[in-house]
Motif scaffolding. Structure first.
Motif: not given
Ligand SMILES: NC(=O)c1ccc[n+]([C@@H]2O[C@H](COP(=O)([O-])OP(=O)(O)OC[C@H]3O[C@@H](n4cnc5c(N)ncnc54)[C@H](OP(=O)(O)O)[C@@H]3O)[C@@H](O)[C@H]2O)c1
Length: 239
Positions: A5-14, A16-19, A188-191, A207-213
């Motif tokens: 129930n917390r709120s987060a703003i994430i930039t670049g969420a479309g 890679g890592i943000g998603k 990290v393995n992204t575009e 390294m995958q984006a999910e590892d960083l998440a």
């Protein structure tokens, strides 16, 4: 910190890592405000996260390099979410070339997005955290912010700046119960990495984006009284 129930703003969420961070937070029950320029990326993520995890997901398409767009996006997302407990400053760009080969517009755009964009978003979200006397800000810098390399003059300069800005802000706000962290991943393995020609060899072993998440989640879950000031995340499979 309990994340549900917390709120987060994430930039670049479309993508890679943000998603990946958005997905990991949704799985924990965090309501989300997602920012990127490409609206269709945000719309499809919004639909899938809201239906899979039952969290509220709001989107704002904005260019973080443009202050007026950032102010509008953060204010709308804050109104929708009701608070901003977490800010993930992840949006960033990277193109590479020698200092003379890169034209000055390209160089300036990396600084404008990675440095000023991170500053604009933080400036827009921080007053809410100060009012709440709580919050966590995580800035995604890069190992390129810790060591320079040939062809990285703009990208390295931008990430060195993000690390410096993070540390200074951390000292300003930690007594207000606001935790400020910088993460410095290597490739990290992204575009972004493939567009920059950084992917070499077996993608599964990168390294995958999910590892960083996962690291982001671990940092956020620490008791409020402590925080990670900075952390590098590297792979056991260097190319
Ligand atoms: N991949 C790596 O190897 C690596 C390593 C270390 C650090 N990082 C850092 O991690 C962060 C995310 O990188 P990534 O690899 O996930 O990149 P990515 O796959 O290219 O995704 C970047 C995301 O940021 C958004 N974005 C880019 N410029 C933006 C702008 N001006 N305004 C709003 N949104 C913007 C993009 O969407 P739109 O284009 O639709 O706006 C996209 O959703 C960056 O800060 C990058 O420097 C990456």
């Amino acid at each position: 910190m309990e994340l549900k129930n917390r709120s987060a703003i994430i930039t670049g969420a479309g993508k890679g890592i943000g998603k990946a961070i958005a997905t990991a937070l949704a799985e924990e029950g965090v309501n989300l405000g997602l920012v990127a320029r490409t609206r269709s990326d945000l719309e499809s993520l919004q639909a899938s996260l809201a239906s899979t995890y039952g969290v509220k997901v709001f989107i704002a398409s904005a260019d973080i390099a443009v202050k007026s767009e950032v102010d509008q996006a953060v204010s709308t997302l804050k109104e929708n979410l009701g608070s901003i407990d977490i800010l993930i400053n992840n949006a960033g760009i990277g193109t590479f070339g020698t200092l003379l080969d890169m034209d000055h517009e390209q160089w300036e755009s990396i600084i404008q997005t990675n440095v000023l964009g991170t500053y604009y978003v933080t400036r827009a979200a921080l007053p809410t955290m100060l009012e709440q006397s709580s919050g966590s800000i995580i800035n995604i810098a890069s190992s390129a912010g810790e060591r320079g390399f040939a062809t990285g003059s703009a990208y390295c300069a931008s990430k060195f700046a993000v690390i410096g800005m993070t540390e200074a802000l951390m000292q300003e706000v930690r007594k207000s119960n606001i935790r400020v962290t910088v993460l410095t991943p290597s490739t990290v393995n992204t575009e972004l990495a493939s567009n920059a020609g950084l992917k070499i060899g077996d993608e599964d072993r990168m390294m995958q984006a999910e590892d960083l998440a996962e690291l982001v989640l671990a940092a956020l879950k620490l008791p409020d009284r402590v925080f990670i000031k900075s952390a590098g995340i590297w792979t056991t499979n260097p190319q």
